[in-house]
Structure formats: C-alpha cells, structure tokens
Design a protein around this motif. Sequence first.
Motif, PDB file in Angstrom:
ATOM      1  N   UNK A  85       0.854  -1.186   0.000  1.00 30.95           N
ATOM      2  CA  UNK A  85       0.000   0.000   0.000  1.00 30.95           C
ATOM      3  C   UNK A  85       0.882   1.226   0.000  1.00 30.95           C
ATOM      4  N   UNK A  86       0.429   2.290  -0.659  1.00 28.99           N
ATOM      5  CA  UNK A  86       1.220   3.524  -0.654  1.00 28.99           C
ATOM      6  C   UNK A  86       0.302   4.742  -0.614  1.00 28.99           C
ATOM      7  N   UNK A  87       0.813   5.784   0.038  1.00 32.43           N
ATOM      8  CA  UNK A  87       0.104   7.060   0.138  1.00 32.43           C
ATOM      9  C   UNK A  87       1.076   8.145  -0.291  1.00 32.43           C
ATOM     10  N   UNK A  88       0.775   8.824  -1.392  1.00 33.15           N
ATOM     11  CA  UNK A  88       1.545   9.994  -1.797  1.00 33.15           C
ATOM     12  C   UNK A  88       0.773  11.208  -1.285  1.00 33.15           C
ATOM     13  N   UNK A  89       1.237  11.762  -0.167  1.00 27.64           N
ATOM     14  CA  UNK A  89       0.478  12.820   0.503  1.00 27.64           C
ATOM     15  C   UNK A  89       0.416  14.065  -0.375  1.00 27.64           C
ATOM     16  N   UNK A  90       1.531  14.393  -1.045  1.00 31.17           N
ATOM     17  CA  UNK A  90       1.573  15.611  -1.852  1.00 31.17           C
ATOM     18  C   UNK A  90       0.623  15.548  -3.039  1.00 31.17           C
ATOM     19  N   UNK A  91       0.465  14.361  -3.615  1.00 30.50           N
ATOM     20  CA  UNK A  91      -0.417  14.203  -4.780  1.00 30.50           C
ATOM     21  C   UNK A  91      -1.822  13.739  -4.398  1.00 30.50           C
ATOM     22  N   UNK A  92      -2.058  13.516  -3.082  1.00 29.62           N
ATOM     23  CA  UNK A  92      -3.344  12.988  -2.620  1.00 29.62           C
ATOM     24  C   UNK A  92      -3.680  11.693  -3.359  1.00 29.62           C
ATOM     25  N   UNK A  93      -2.684  10.800  -3.430  1.00 31.72           N
ATOM     26  CA  UNK A  93      -2.800   9.577  -4.215  1.00 31.72           C
ATOM     27  C   UNK A  93      -2.610   8.375  -3.291  1.00 31.72           C
ATOM     28  N   UNK A  94      -3.637   7.541  -3.166  1.00 31.55           N
ATOM     29  CA  UNK A  94      -3.591   6.352  -2.311  1.00 31.55           C
ATOM     30  C   UNK A  94      -3.871   5.141  -3.183  1.00 31.55           C
ATOM     31  N   UNK A  95      -3.107   4.057  -3.007  1.00 28.05           N
ATOM     32  CA  UNK A  95      -3.369   2.855  -3.809  1.00 28.05           C
ATOM     33  C   UNK A  95      -2.861   1.611  -3.101  1.00 28.05           C
ATOM     34  N   UNK A  96      -3.470   0.481  -3.472  1.00 28.88           N
ATOM     35  CA  UNK A  96      -3.125  -0.822  -2.902  1.00 28.88           C
ATOM     36  C   UNK A  96      -3.004  -1.817  -4.043  1.00 28.88           C
ATOM     37  N   UNK A  97      -1.926  -2.611  -4.048  1.00 24.80           N
ATOM     38  CA  UNK A  97      -1.817  -3.634  -5.086  1.00 24.80           C
ATOM     39  C   UNK A  97      -0.430  -4.225  -5.195  1.00 24.80           C
ATOM     40  N   UNK A  98      -0.224  -5.006  -6.252  1.00 26.17           N
ATOM     41  CA  UNK A  98       1.054  -5.682  -6.489  1.00 26.17           C
ATOM     42  C   UNK A  98       2.065  -4.726  -7.107  1.00 26.17           C
ATOM     43  N   UNK A  99       3.290  -4.787  -6.610  1.00 24.12           N
ATOM     44  CA  UNK A  99       4.381  -4.018  -7.203  1.00 24.12           C
ATOM     45  C   UNK A  99       5.653  -4.853  -7.196  1.00 24.12           C
ATOM     46  N   UNK A 100       6.581  -4.510  -8.097  1.00 25.04           N
ATOM     47  CA  UNK A 100       7.869  -5.214  -8.163  1.00 25.04           C
ATOM     48  C   UNK A 100       8.928  -4.405  -7.414  1.00 25.04           C
ATOM     49  N   UNK A 101       9.800  -5.117  -6.704  1.00 26.48           N
ATOM     50  CA  UNK A 101      10.867  -4.467  -5.935  1.00 26.48           C
ATOM     51  C   UNK A 101      12.203  -5.159  -6.195  1.00 26.48           C
ATOM     52  N   UNK A 102      13.263  -4.346  -6.278  1.00 20.10           N
ATOM     53  CA  UNK A 102      14.608  -4.919  -6.351  1.00 20.10           C
ATOM     54  C   UNK A 102      14.838  -5.801  -5.135  1.00 20.10           C
ATOM     55  N   UNK A 103      15.631  -6.856  -5.314  1.00 26.39           N
ATOM     56  CA  UNK A 103      15.854  -7.787  -4.205  1.00 26.39           C
ATOM     57  C   UNK A 103      16.594  -7.127  -3.045  1.00 26.39           C
ATOM     58  N   UNK A 104      17.225  -5.976  -3.298  1.00 29.90           N
ATOM     59  CA  UNK A 104      17.936  -5.268  -2.221  1.00 29.90           C
ATOM     60  C   UNK A 104      17.013  -4.350  -1.414  1.00 29.90           C
ATOM     61  N   UNK A 105      15.776  -4.181  -1.867  1.00 36.64           N
ATOM     62  CA  UNK A 105      14.835  -3.272  -1.193  1.00 36.64           C
ATOM     63  C   UNK A 105      14.386  -3.877   0.136  1.00 36.64           C
ATOM     64  N   UNK A 106      14.223  -3.048   1.197  1.00 37.20           N
ATOM     65  CA  UNK A 106      13.772  -3.583   2.498  1.00 37.20           C
ATOM     66  C   UNK A 106      12.464  -4.370   2.417  1.00 37.20           C
ATOM     67  N   UNK A 107      11.565  -3.965   1.515  1.00 36.37           N
ATOM     68  CA  UNK A 107      10.290  -4.682   1.378  1.00 36.37           C
ATOM     69  C   UNK A 107      10.510  -6.091   0.855  1.00 36.37           C
ATOM     70  N   UNK A 108      11.500  -6.262  -0.035  1.00 41.22           N
ATOM     71  CA  UNK A 108      11.794  -7.589  -0.591  1.00 41.22           C
ATOM     72  C   UNK A 108      12.371  -8.516   0.473  1.00 41.22           C
ATOM     73  N   UNK A 109      13.066  -7.939   1.438  1.00 46.14           N
ATOM     74  CA  UNK A 109      13.804  -8.738   2.425  1.00 46.14           C
ATOM     75  C   UNK A 109      12.963  -9.161   3.628  1.00 46.14           C
ATOM     76  N   UNK A 110      11.668  -8.822   3.638  1.00 42.76           N
ATOM     77  CA  UNK A 110      10.818  -9.196   4.781  1.00 42.76           C
ATOM     78  C   UNK A 110      10.797 -10.705   4.984  1.00 42.76           C
ATOM     79  N   UNK A 111      10.624 -11.111   6.226  1.00 37.61           N
ATOM     80  CA  UNK A 111      10.551 -12.540   6.554  1.00 37.61           C
ATOM     81  C   UNK A 111       9.197 -12.853   7.194  1.00 37.61           C
TER      82      UNK A 111
END
Length: 373
Positions: free
Chosen positions: A301-327
């Motif tokens: 999920x992401x919230x771009x406060x400046x653009x008033x943009x909220x969304x939920x869904x699938x996204x791709x992340x580099x394997x080095x990203x903290x989100x990719x490394x979750x256990x």
Amino acid sequence: MPAPRQVFIAVIGVGGVGKCFLSQLSKLASRQSQDPSHPTYLSLILVSRSNKLLFSESYRPLSLSTWEADLDASKTPVLDPLAIAEYLSTAPEKVVVVDNTSSQDVAENYPIFLKKGISIVTPNKKAFSGTYDLWQDIFAVANNGQGTGGYVFHESSVGAGLPVISTLRELVETGDEVRRIEGVFSGTMSFLFNSFMPVGGGGGKFSEEVKKAKDLGYTEPDPRDDLNGLDVARKLTILARIAGLETQSPTSFPVQSLIPKELESCKSGDEFMQKLGQYDGDMEKLKKEAADEGKVVRFVGSIDVQKNDVKVGLEKFDVSHPIAALKGSDNIISFYTKRYGDNPLIIQGAGAGGDVTAMGVTGDLIKVLRLLR
C-alpha cells in the motif's frame, strides 16, 4: 501517599485478541494497584461476546481470573451498544471501553460513548476507516481531538502492536512534512508473497501458497477476505486521514483484488479454494516477469500525501529493497518525510497475532489511564 482511585473497564469482544487482552489486563491491574505514586484499581465490570453478556449491576468488580467460566455460565443476553453506553454512563467512576470486535454497529456508536465521557481503546478498524463523517464525529467529541468527551486511541487498528499510528501522529504534530508512506501492511499478504516468491527464487504455485497460509492460520477463514485487499485499504485510509488527507473510504481509491474475476461469484471459501488453482497462470507469468528483471513481487500500500494519491496492489521491488527482504508475516512501514530526507523512518515487525495486537490495546489503555489522572 495519594488516595487510590478506581477506573472501570468494559470489554466487548473476547475472541483471540480479547482473551489475550484480558490476560494482559490481569497483570496490568496488579501492577497499577501497587504503584506507590498513583495506586489505581482497574475494575472489570462488563464482558460481552456476540451471544451473551456478563456485567455487574452494582459496579462491583468481576473476577479477572474466572471471567471466562462466569461468562459461559451467564444467562444474560447481549445488549446493544446504546444500552451498554447507558449502563456505563451511570458508573460512579471513570470508564474505559475496550472494543476488541470488528463490529460496524459498535464503531458507529463511538461518538455516543465519548459524549458520555466514556473513553475507548480498540483495534477495530471500522470506526476509523468508515465514512469520513464518522471519523470527524469521533474526533470532534474526543478529548484528544477537538472535544471534551472521553479519550480514544486505536494504535492496533493498523499495525497490531507496532507503533505506526503514534509515530505518524508525532511526525505530523511536531511539524514534519510527511510526503509518502509505503509498506506491507498485512501479515497475511506478507507471509503469502514471501512464500510465493522468496528472494533467491523458488516458491510454490499461488493457489498452493494460499492454501498453506490458510492451513497455518495466517488467513481469515475465508481467504477472499484477505485477497480482496480491503484490509490493507482500511489501514491506508486511517493513515491517510492522520496525514491530513480527506480520504472518503477504503473504496475511494484503487485497490487491486487478487480474486480472479471468474471466482468473485463463488458461494463459499471452500469452493473458491477448490477453483483457485485453475488461475495460477496469471500469477506465474507475473512472477517470471519480475524474476527476469531481478525483482520480486509484493502486495503493498502507498500514500503519496503531496499528490493525494492512495493505492493498494502488487508491485515489483529490487531484491535489495527492504520490502523484498521481509521474513515470515512481518509488516514494514516506511515514512518518507522532509526531516528524514531520502532515508525513510522504517517500522518493522510482527503485524498480526493475538498477543501483539492485545499489547497495542493495553498500551492504549495505559495512555488513557495517564490522561485520566
């Protein structure tokens, strides 16, 4: 030594989180009563589950050690929220309601409890992610909002015991500029995608991983309640509002459902699970595309406060990203702000489970007790 005081506690909902909370309450009550500077007696006066109620007509404390057997033996039918509010409003001391349900009906009556000076602590997302009008009504009355009623805290409505809401409120109230919030907000979806596409490759078919998550108790009894994305959307609605956006509801922004369109009409969770394997191809294709790019797929999920943009869904992340490394089933929430610059403030840890969710509720109760002094 100051005179001891008494605070009455009413608990609505005694399922997994409710039982864990009452266990924590028993220990907290013991500690509070022995506090040399501010001795406080926490008196349980009402316990309610969906089909029956146990309460003390004379406001004498119920037993924290035998409440479950006493509730089982009770013949008193459940009261509606208005009747509970009426009973609590005549108590001779301050009252805190602990709502461990996900009930819309209870949530919609929060303003009435608060107007009567009754404080609320809760993991119930419905009150804070429902209509924007209800959100405004609650904080117009609450003492920690614009009003003079009871206090309301709901830390566990977003990250169980993780300090997500309190951190965001502190960023906002101290004048930081929150620009973006991004993360994995569901322990279920975290576990599911960490298993479906682990860093380093592997993982089973999507339907197999959903079944595994269900068998291990990570999903709701009907996995569609997780896969439709609405749980994450509710959490984002709450955070977006705290960040200053007038987000109307969890369905007022794009939310990607992982339920195949053809299975939306399934009559039961069992039927859905039986047919889900027929649609593994789309998820396998997505997994391969991400792997070819050296990335992994995660449900965020992401919230771009400046653009008033909220969304939920699938996204791709580099394997080095903290989100990719979750256990496991960990959550991770990143706050990108003016003060923190390019390196976000990150909160990570268990985002689900009875004990940690109840810990957030107990922590909120402690906040209320301090304010009631």
